[in-house]
Design an enzyme around this catalytic site. Structure first.
Site, PDB file in Angstrom:
ATOM      1  N   HIS A   1       8.199 -70.484 -18.353  1.00  0.00           N
ATOM      2  CA  HIS A   1       7.899 -71.874 -18.117  1.00  0.00           C
ATOM      3  C   HIS A   1       7.760 -73.379 -19.512  1.00  0.00           C
ATOM      4  CE1 HIS A   1       6.714 -72.151 -13.661  1.00  0.00           C
ATOM      5  NE2 HIS A   1       5.447 -70.139 -14.173  1.00  0.00           N
TER       6      HIS A   1
ATOM      7  N   CYS B   1       5.509 -67.492  -7.885  1.00  0.00           N
ATOM      8  CA  CYS B   1       5.298 -68.584  -9.161  1.00  0.00           C
ATOM      9  C   CYS B   1       3.778 -69.452  -8.131  1.00  0.00           C
ATOM     10  CB  CYS B   1       6.187 -69.117  -9.353  1.00  0.00           C
ATOM     11  SG  CYS B   1       5.616 -70.235 -10.909  1.00  0.00           S
TER      12      CYS B   1
ATOM     13  N   HIS C   1       8.052 -63.889 -18.044  1.00  0.00           N
ATOM     14  CA  HIS C   1       7.401 -65.575 -16.876  1.00  0.00           C
ATOM     15  C   HIS C   1       7.475 -66.868 -17.587  1.00  0.00           C
ATOM     16  CE1 HIS C   1       6.875 -66.718 -11.954  1.00  0.00           C
ATOM     17  NE2 HIS C   1       5.897 -67.358 -12.831  1.00  0.00           N
ATOM     18  N   GLU C   2       5.972 -66.360 -18.181  1.00  0.00           N
ATOM     19  CA  GLU C   2       5.434 -67.018 -18.937  1.00  0.00           C
ATOM     20  C   GLU C   2       6.097 -67.688 -19.878  1.00  0.00           C
ATOM     21  OE1 GLU C   2       3.307 -65.768 -15.816  1.00  0.00           O
ATOM     22  OE2 GLU C   2       3.565 -67.914 -16.904  1.00  0.00           O
TER      23      GLU C   2
END
Ligand code: NB4
Ligand code: NI
Length: 190
Positions: free
Chosen positions: A161, A114, A157-158
Site C-alpha cells: 500500500h 482489503c 500487503h501493507e
C-alpha cells in the site's frame, strides 16, 4: 476512533501513490494517527466493538488507506494458538523496508482481501515466505525483525500500500488459482 468511513476505497488516487518517507521525530498528529490505526485493528478484532461500529476485521492497515500518503503501517496479528493471549506480531512500523527475503514463496489458501476493496477478488497472491524487515517503531527505535508465514504476508500487503500496489496486482489474471509447484499454500504444509 477510526471507522470504515475513514477508509478510502479503490479508485481513490491516494491508493496508487508512492507514499512519502516520514521524518523523525513524529509530530503529535502523526503519533495520534499511529495510535488510532493500531486501535482500529484491535477494535475490529473485538466482536462487540466491530459490530457496534460496523468495522470490517483487519490484521493490518496502512496510512494511505486513511488518505495519509506517508510510510506508516500498523499490524495486529493474533497468535494462532488460542491459549496464547499475546499477539504474534503487533505494532506500528514507520518507514518499513524489506531488507532481505526468501526465494520460497507462499500464499494464503483463501486468497486475500482489503479494507479498501469492497468486493471479492479470488486468486492466490504469491508472497515471500520469510522476510527481514527494518523499520522505526513508535518510540523512534530502529528495529530489524525476521518474519515468516502469516505475519510476513500481512507486512508485505501493507508495505505494498505504501508503494501504490493492491493485492490483486499479484494475482495471475489468466489463471488466478494457478499453483506453480514452487508456490506453497499456507495452511497446507504448515
Ligand atoms: C490485510 C490482510 C489481507 C491478507 C487474512 C485476514 C483479515 C485484512 C487486510 C494479508 C493482510 C486489511 C490492510 C482478517 C483476518 C484473522 C485473525 C482474529 C480475530 C478477526 C481476525 C480475522 F480480519 N484478513 N482482514 N483483512 N488491509 N485475516 N482475520 N482474526 O486485515 O486491507 O491493508 O478477529
Ligand atoms: Ni489492504
Amino acid at each position: 476512533m477510526l471507522t470504515m468511513n475513514d477508509v478510502i476505497r479503490e479508485g481513490h488516487p491516494t491508493l496508487r501513490k508512492v507514499a512519502g518517507k516520514m521524518t523523525l521525530p513524529l509530530t503529535d498528529e502523526e503519533k495520534d494517527l499511529a495510535d488510532k490505526m493500531l486501535e482500529f485493528l484491535k477494535n475490529s478484532q473485538d466482536p462487540e466493538t466491530a459490530e457496534k461500529y460496523e468495522l470490517r476485521p483487519g490484521v493490518g492497515i496502512a496510512a494511505p488507506q486513511v488518505n495519509v500518503s506517508k510510510r506508516m503501517i500498523a499490524v495486529h496479528v493474533p497468535s494462532d494458538d488460542p491459549e496464547e493471549s499475546e499477539p504474534e506480531f503487533s505494532g506500528v512500523l514507520i518507514n518499513p523496508k524489506i531488507v532481505s527475503h526468501s526465494v520460497q514463496q507462499t500464499c494464503l489458501s483463501e486468497g486475500e482481501g482489503c479494507l479498501s476493496v469492497d468486493r471479492e477478488v479470488p486468486g492466490y497472491v504469491p508472497r515471500h515466505k520469510r522476510i527481514k524487515v527494518e523499520y522505526v517503531d513508535i518510540d523512534g527505535n530502529t528495529q530489524k525483525k525476521r518474519l515468516k508465514n502469516f505475519p510476513a504476508i500481512v507486512v508485505q500487503h501493507e508495505i505494498d500500500h505504501l508503494n501504490g500496489v493492491m493485492f490483486y496486482d499479484h494475482i495471475d489474471p489468466d489463471n488466478p488459482l494457478a499453483l506453480p509447484d514452487d508456490l506453497e499454500v499456507l495452511g497446507s504444509a504448515e
